[in-house]
Write an enzyme that holds these catalytic residues in place. Structure first.
Site, PDB file in Angstrom:
ATOM      1  N   TRP A 126       0.803  -1.213   0.000  1.00  0.00           N
ATOM      2  CA  TRP A 126       0.000   0.000   0.000  1.00  0.00           C
ATOM      3  C   TRP A 126       0.838   1.267   0.000  1.00  0.00           C
ATOM      4  O   TRP A 126       0.564   2.202  -0.756  1.00  0.00           O
ATOM      5  CB  TRP A 126      -1.010  -0.021   1.154  1.00  0.00           C
ATOM      6  CG  TRP A 126      -2.145  -0.917   0.775  1.00  0.00           C
ATOM      7  CD1 TRP A 126      -2.313  -2.224   1.115  1.00  0.00           C
ATOM      8  CD2 TRP A 126      -3.231  -0.598  -0.112  1.00  0.00           C
ATOM      9  NE1 TRP A 126      -3.421  -2.739   0.507  1.00  0.00           N
ATOM     10  CE2 TRP A 126      -4.017  -1.771  -0.245  1.00  0.00           C
ATOM     11  CE3 TRP A 126      -3.610   0.539  -0.810  1.00  0.00           C
ATOM     12  CZ2 TRP A 126      -5.165  -1.821  -1.049  1.00  0.00           C
ATOM     13  CZ3 TRP A 126      -4.760   0.498  -1.605  1.00  0.00           C
ATOM     14  CH2 TRP A 126      -5.520  -0.669  -1.716  1.00  0.00           C
ATOM     15  N   ASP A 174      -1.872   6.269   6.387  1.00  0.00           N
ATOM     16  CA  ASP A 174      -2.962   5.497   5.800  1.00  0.00           C
ATOM     17  C   ASP A 174      -3.320   4.433   6.828  1.00  0.00           C
ATOM     18  O   ASP A 174      -2.595   3.463   6.998  1.00  0.00           O
ATOM     19  CB  ASP A 174      -2.479   4.870   4.493  1.00  0.00           C
ATOM     20  CG  ASP A 174      -3.490   3.872   3.912  1.00  0.00           C
ATOM     21  OD1 ASP A 174      -4.552   3.654   4.525  1.00  0.00           O
ATOM     22  OD2 ASP A 174      -3.171   3.301   2.849  1.00  0.00           O
ATOM     23  N   LYS A 213     -13.076  -1.922   6.210  1.00  0.00           N
ATOM     24  CA  LYS A 213     -12.455  -2.931   7.057  1.00  0.00           C
ATOM     25  C   LYS A 213     -13.032  -2.858   8.473  1.00  0.00           C
ATOM     26  O   LYS A 213     -13.590  -3.826   8.963  1.00  0.00           O
ATOM     27  CB  LYS A 213     -10.936  -2.769   7.089  1.00  0.00           C
ATOM     28  CG  LYS A 213     -10.247  -3.188   5.786  1.00  0.00           C
ATOM     29  CD  LYS A 213      -9.838  -2.025   4.966  1.00  0.00           C
ATOM     30  CE  LYS A 213      -8.803  -2.305   3.895  1.00  0.00           C
ATOM     31  NZ  LYS A 213      -9.035  -3.383   2.957  1.00  0.00           N
TER      32      LYS A 213
END
Lengths: 368, 368
Positions: A101, A175, A199
């Site tokens: 990511w 993030d 999530k």
């Protein structure tokens, strides 16, 4: 009937009680005669839902008053562009690469800024965390970006870096998509945090941004108005029509989270204890096994996303089909890593991890 | 219990049968043991939901094979930037301004292109349509933009312009947010159509883009990857995590729409007949009244959004509170226009419009 346990990395399992309430309220939210989906975002009913969600989230994450909470769209991948559009001023940005990511974030930022790699764990296959003292941070960095929990590689920062102590005055951008609300955040070390909701917070299609007020108002001229943090903040997240139903579901999830208790704690502090217990159970089983393995260094293993491997990978398919039959869903690993991955977010009860460990033990015995 | 009738301009009323099915399937979609919200977007179950939704939409709107259907995020306001980011090549773009939405689109496009006003109905308060023969279209226009139904001002194109016949080779871009799927689209005259889902298709947070294939692949360098139409198309709308639950709800709405029949017609052709009948009922009541009025020219009145005024505006509050008590919700006009607005999208049954007309008649009598 017991529902299966769903280990999806996201969109992911939601608390059963939240889904039950949403089903009950689907046609008529609290006597309004409307589904939440059918409400004008500017009407009193939805405004109250949205304000309550924001207030609950602020309380749960102890977000200080100088930070604004924004409800946006596009997920983490859109934020990879939206953050540099708003914060880079076209200058230099330092990235700490610790997995898939943060790597993607750095690549996208290069469209708008000079994205520099201040540190990387690529050499060891993204299984460790470079110590902050080794990061090459430039004096001219507009901000420093890291992914505080790598969903794919299962690497988590258990402590955020203190950039000031490292001699760096730039704001830290994190993030936190895949571990938001699973543990407290040290906001004194953060300038901006972003994350997709799918999530730990609610359905896909909602993106959370928490941003310090002094970072608003510096967007590049090419930043779309709908993604200019100042425009979004000035309009209470309603410059464009927000994803109303996703905000409602997130709000119900926040209320569920506020009700969590453990050892005298409540809310995020309570769920953190549960998350620790769940992760310890699974990691200790794997570490004590000759059949399974996890490759991440022990000091930075994620509590949320646990990639693991069968030492004999020829048995992967049998493992997955047996898991499915045992009501343990979506355990296949990310294609870039292979093997298995158990995502055990807030909504996964301890019983789900116990069931997984039992299955893993049994599977190993049948293969002996 | 009868549900109230909801005249919200968007997010708007949804078919009751769609909401009922969603409530039933909330905890367990077709034996999967998961809510649709909990499914990985890359798993078989959700992939089938998404593919079915796209196929049904293509069939309903008769989208030709050289067009791609994209499921995106950010709504019409984000598309105001995303369209010029993808199609303008930094050149000139011609806008036909017919109300609040096309006006906003032109303003935002100026960030990326030279936005020219080819025609405008601003002089008459956005109550007419400038005839295509009068539009000043440049030979160098990268595209021509119009809003085919102005949600705020209630002006609708009942026929799309034939740009080729006007000597213009540029593709036509239409913002069809507020009348998509309420009537057929003449795709031979369109290069790209976009719309937020929250009026006729499903919940807020989903944006539909239908784009001719030859228009893909020309995005400006500063276009965020998540909003580059080619990237979205190449990844089957799954470059970033799509708004999965909104796609599911839209898919249920498409199935509901396929079941509609009227006078030997089905699908969009059938709903168009219903929409005509609903609009005619309300407009003819207003036109025959000395108490209410609609100011839009008769040849371009919207079938979806009907702004109307009490000639005595001092009675507005009484009108609205009486309507609320009669189970007629969200009738207040947009702040930039004032008065009332009845949005009567696909999901509004004829009975809802009949109930509104009855109430309007009774209200007028009580005020005499």
């Amino acid at each position: 009937m017991t529902r299966p346990y769903n280990f999806s990395a996201g969109p992911a399992a939601m608390p059963e009680s939240v889904l039950r309430l949403a089903a009950v309220e689907m046609l008529d939210w609290q006597g309004s005669g409307m589904s939440v989906m059918e409400m004008s975002h500017r009407g009193k009913a939805f405004m109250s839902i949205c304000e309550t969600a924001e207030r609950d989230l602020r309380e749960l994450l102890a977000v200080p008053s100088q930070f604004r909470i924004l409800f946006m769209q596009g997920g983490g991948l859109a934020e990879n562009a939206i953050v540099p559009l708003n914060l880079s001023r076209g200058g230099a940005v330092d990235f700490v690469v610790t997995g898939g990511w943060s790597q993607k974030s750095a690549k996208e930022a290069n469209k708008y800024a000079t994205a520099r790699i201040a540190a990387s764990n690529e050499a060891d296959g993204h299984t460790s965390l470079p110590t902050p003292a080794s990061w090459k941070l430039g004096k001219d960095a507009q901000y420093v970006h890291l992914c505080s929990n790598e969903t794919i590689h299962g690497v988590e920062f258990h402590e955020l870096p203190d950039l000031k102590a490292l001699g760096c005055d730039a704001p830290l951008v994190i993030d936190f998509s895949s571990h938001v609300a699973s543990r407290p955040v040290d906001w004194s070390r953060v300038g901006l945090a972003f994350g997709g909701a799918q999530k730990n917070l609610g359905p896909a299609g909602l993106t959370l941004v928490v941003v310090r007020e002094d970072l608003l108002g510096h967007a590049l001229a090419v930043c779309p108005s709908a993604f200019d943090y100042k425009t979004v903040a000035d309009n209470g997240s309603m410059y464009n029509t927000p994803p109303t139903y996703a905000i409602y579901m997130a709000g119900l999830t926040f209320q569920w989270l506020k009700r969590q208790t453990a050892g005298g704690l409540s809310g995020v502090a309570a769920i953190e204890q549960q998350n620790k217990a769940k992760a310890e159970l699974l990691y200790s089983f794997i570490d004590n096994s000759q059949f399974y393995q996890n490759k991440v260094a022990k000091d930075c293993r994620s509590r949320m996303n646990i990639p693991f491997f069968l030492r004999d990978e020829a048995r992967n398919e049998a493992f997955l089909s047996g898991a499915q039959a045992a009501g343990l869903l979506q355990l296949k690993g990310h294609k870039s890593v292979g093997g298995m991955r158990a995502s055990i977010y807030n909504a996964m009860p301890l019983e789900g991890v116990q069931a997984l460990v039992s299955y893993m033990r049994e599977f190993e015995m049948t293969q002996a």
